[in-house]
Enzyme design. Structure first.
Site, PDB file in Angstrom:
ATOM      1  N   TYR A 152       0.783  -1.231   0.000  1.00  0.00           N
ATOM      2  CA  TYR A 152       0.000   0.000   0.000  1.00  0.00           C
ATOM      3  C   TYR A 152       0.818   1.286   0.000  1.00  0.00           C
ATOM      4  CZ  TYR A 152      -3.705  -3.310   0.737  1.00  0.00           C
ATOM      5  OH  TYR A 152      -4.556  -4.372   0.583  1.00  0.00           O
ATOM      6  N   PHE A 437     -10.105  -3.798  10.356  1.00  0.00           N
ATOM      7  CA  PHE A 437     -11.253  -3.797   9.455  1.00  0.00           C
ATOM      8  C   PHE A 437     -10.809  -4.281   8.074  1.00  0.00           C
ATOM      9  CE2 PHE A 437      -9.403   0.440   9.917  1.00  0.00           C
ATOM     10  CZ  PHE A 437      -9.135   0.802   8.618  1.00  0.00           C
TER      11      PHE A 437
END
Length: 437
Positions: A152, A437
């Site tokens: 990322y 999450f």
């Protein structure tokens, strides 16, 4: 409701859709196929049809938008083409940015790409389109928790919070020395759902870096749902601490590792407290469990007070340090003006962003704890020069500008500028996020 992004027939088609808990419960439907794609990507078991209504309810309650990439030209023996070869999901929840301030964060989750379809730009297509949409909707930042740490950064995400994994010897020499108060009770699963939500709300309100929790969290912390399926986890126990006035202020969910594992170990699944004193009361309780020799906890704060409260701090062993929250700044003006500051000062930031969202020069001025950010022209004098991922790491103050400069992630035109930036971005507390999450 769904939308499609179509290219040529050789490139997987990308489709997005929201979840309707009342209609998306067919085992042959798009949602069930999407869950199969996610389960495959994370090496989990196949979806059980009876679980689908609860999962649909949870995803609808979170307001998730789901993405799938579909291969419309599979081979003759390929797996069900209705199952996406890549998955991606988003939702919105609040980020505590300090000083009682919150910012809605665009959260990214469930990112998978099947090994058979790598190197086709599927993730890049989804994440760049999604980040553009989030920016267009006015979100100042995006966030994720990463299973793989090498993916990322190239999309502008920087690690912003960390936790430590600890193992605590709770045999005879274990003792918490802080003054005791209140009481602890073991609660049943139905009561725990409400209590854990109430206690987390108190934690979230006071904790820099905390992200609001999704629907499934309270059900898993209470034992109503297991980690893999929305079915009861009969091994999980939940204990709640109440203060002297009878208000719940902390809880811990835990399960036994089994008699075949030695030393006999209790594993903490979730531990949330609205104060350090309540946090230590939970450890006092865990240390009193009969027959248990070790307690493991994978989400302790990097500034954990426990070792300082122990009669023998060597009872607590640090096992690892892991990143949790990754931040991607989309709008530096809105993001920097939203967060709290404990010190005044000013600095010019030059931000490099290949995707363009945060690219440019910005003057950050803080007076009386309030920030004003002005976008400057390209000719502005450079104070700190960094890429957008470094700004994401710096944003909550979990790392100093000086440390990032030493690592080659930030370039400063003087030591004074670094010192000023260190002071501006510093918080008296380390950011702490215990929500995945």
């Amino acid at each position: 409701m769904s939308t499609q992004t179509q290219t040529d027939s050789a490139v997987p088609r990308i489709e997005t859709f929201s979840v309707d808990a009342d209609t998306d419960t067919s085992p042959d439907g798009a949602l069930a196929a999407w869950f199969e794609g996610v389960s495959f990507g994370f090496h989990e078991g196949r979806l059980e049809a009876e679980d689908l209504p609860k999962l649909a309810e949870a995803h609808a309650a979170d307001g998730r938008v789901l993405w799938g990439a579909y291969d419309d030209n599979p081979g003759p023996h390929a797996w069900n083409p209705r199952i996406p070869v890549a998955t991606y999901g988003t939702m919105v929840n609040s980020l505590n940015v300090g000083g009682g301030k919150f910012l809605d964060a665009h959260l990214i989750t469930a990112v998978t790409v099947r090994a058979t379809h790598r190197r086709r730009g599927l993730l890049r297509r989804m994440i760049t389109e999604d980040l553009q949409g989030a920016a267009d909707r006015g979100h100042a930042l995006a966030a994720l928790t990463a299973s793989e740490a090498t993916i990322y950064g190239r999309f502008g995400f920087g690690t912003a919070t960390h936790t430590t994994s600890v193992e605590v010897d709770v045999r005879e020499r274990f003792a918490v020395t802080s003054p005791s108060y209140g009481r602890i009770e073991v609660v049943d699963a139905d009561a725990a759902v409400h209590l854990t939500q109430e206690i987390f709300a108190g934690f979230h309100a006071r904790t820099l870096g905390s992200i609001g929790r999704q629907y499934a969290y309270a059900r898993r912390s209470s034992g109503l749902w297991g980690e893999e399926r929305p079915q009861p986890d009969k091994a999980l126990r939940t204990a709640v601490h109440y203060d002297d006035d009878g208000r719940p202020d902390a809880f811990v969910s835990y399960s036994f590792a089994g008699w075949d594992k030695t030393p006999y170990t209790m594993r903490v699944k979730d531990l949330v407290a609205v104060s350090e004193a309540a946090y230590l009361e939970l450890w006092r309780y865990l240390g009193s469990l009969d027959l248990i020799e070790r307690v493991t906890f994978t989400m302790a704060s990097v500034s954990d007070p426990l070792p300082w409260a122990l009669a023998d701090r060597r009872c607590r062993e640090l096992k690892s340090d892991e990143d949790v929250l990754w931040l991607r700044i989309l709008d530096p003006v809105a993001a920097l003006e939203a967060r709290a500051y404990e010190h005044d000062g000013s600095v010019v930031l030059h931000v490099q962003d290949p995707l363009g969202h945060a690219h440019g020069a910005f003057l950050l001025e803080v007076r009386g704890g309030k920030a004003d950010v002005m976008r400057l022209g390209a000719e502005a004098a450079v104070g700190l020069d960094m890429d957008v991922a470094a700004l994401g790491s710096l944003y909550l103050g979990g790392v100093t500008a000086s440390t990032l400069a030493s690592a080659g992630r930030i370039r400063a035109n003087s030591a004074d500028v670094l010192e000023s930036a260190d002071r501006l971005f510093a918080h008296s507390r380390q950011p702490y996020c215990i929500t995945h999450f």
